[in-house]
Write a protein that holds these residues in place. Structure first.
Motif, mmCIF file in Angstrom:
data_model
loop_
_atom_site.group_PDB
_atom_site.id
_atom_site.type_symbol
_atom_site.label_atom_id
_atom_site.label_comp_id
_atom_site.label_asym_id
_atom_site.label_seq_id
_atom_site.Cartn_x
_atom_site.Cartn_y
_atom_site.Cartn_z
ATOM 1 N N PRO A 87 5.898 3.394 -1.283
ATOM 2 C CA PRO A 87 6.553 3.985 -2.456
ATOM 3 C C PRO A 87 7.830 3.249 -2.857
ATOM 4 N N LEU A 88 8.624 2.864 -1.854
ATOM 5 C CA LEU A 88 9.880 2.183 -2.149
ATOM 6 C C LEU A 88 9.630 0.783 -2.697
ATOM 7 N N ARG A 91 8.496 1.087 -6.242
ATOM 8 C CA ARG A 91 9.550 1.548 -7.143
ATOM 9 C C ARG A 91 10.630 0.503 -7.381
ATOM 10 N N TYR A 92 11.041 -0.184 -6.310
ATOM 11 C CA TYR A 92 12.176 -1.091 -6.432
ATOM 12 C C TYR A 92 11.814 -2.572 -6.287
ATOM 13 N N PRO A 100 5.104 -3.861 -9.272
ATOM 14 C CA PRO A 100 3.997 -3.085 -8.677
ATOM 15 C C PRO A 100 2.640 -3.757 -8.782
#
Length: 215
Positions: A87-88, A91-92, A100
């Motif tokens: 997820p991190l 996202r970043y 992504p």
């Protein structure tokens, strides 16, 4: 162009004479992270200089330094992804040049080839500096990851050493003549482009799968 080739060649020769194998390891480590320096621009010139006794390095030391540097860079990517989690990263990651879509494509490629993909990735463009991300996300066994990375990197560096020696025997290329530079670059792009299409592009472009569960 001849002028810039000469300037860069002299700079690289001075760097290798001053720092030796650690300079190769550092550049190959960077090549395996988020700011890729093409290994084709690192290993072959060093091999030519070593083969012609212009720098105090052996071909084996170049291969070893290149493999260790590649492993260090891949290790950074592996642990950063493993500690941050999917997820991190999704996202970043875009803030450190890993959007992504790149993560998803690398996961698709990794899903297809599995652990052996670590070995294969070391000789392929694009996926070479991304493969540590899915490996870290799914918590691939780190010793296995390291072993395949070192083996694949060693083979690739040995191949590039051979290319450097053969290229060094082309006198027109060494003089920076545009036609011969173009022929060598065109041939390299054709080979790498073919490898990229058949082993990377087709699998990266598949529909994304559900992320694998960490082991």
């Amino acid at each position: 162009m001849h002028h810039w080739i000469t300037v860069l060649g002299d700079w690289y020769k001075d760097l290798l004479q001053t720092w030796g194998a650690p300079a190769i390891a550092l550049m190959m480590a960077i090549e395996s992270t988020l700011v890729p320096i093409p290994s084709e621009f690192v290993i072959p010139p060093a091999a030519h200089l070593a083969h012609t006794h212009q720098i105090p390095l052996s071909l084996w030391s170049i291969v070893l330094a290149g493999a260790i540097g590649s492993w260090l860079g891949a290790t950074i990517m592996y642990w950063a992804s493993r500690l941050a989690g999917r997820p991190l990263i999704l996202r970043y990651g875009k803030y450190v040049f890993v959007p992504p879509e790149k993560v998803v494509k690398a996961e698709n490629w990794s899903d297809h080839y599995g652990a052996m993909g670590i070995f294969i990735s070391r000789v392929l463009p694009v996926v070479r500096h991304l493969i540590g991300i899915p490996a870290g996300i799914v918590r691939m066994n780190y010793p296995v990851f390291s072993l395949f990375t070192l083996l694949g990197s060693g083979v690739w560096c040995a191949v590039l050493c051979y290319v450097g020696i053969k290229a060094g025997q082309d006198e027109q290329l060494m003089k920076g003549e545009l036609r011969h530079v173009t022929l060598w670059l065109g041939g390299a792009m054709l080979v790498l482009g073919g490898l990229y299409y058949f082993f990377v592009h087709r699998h990266m472009m598949k529909a994304p799968k559900e992320p694998r569960k960490p082991e």
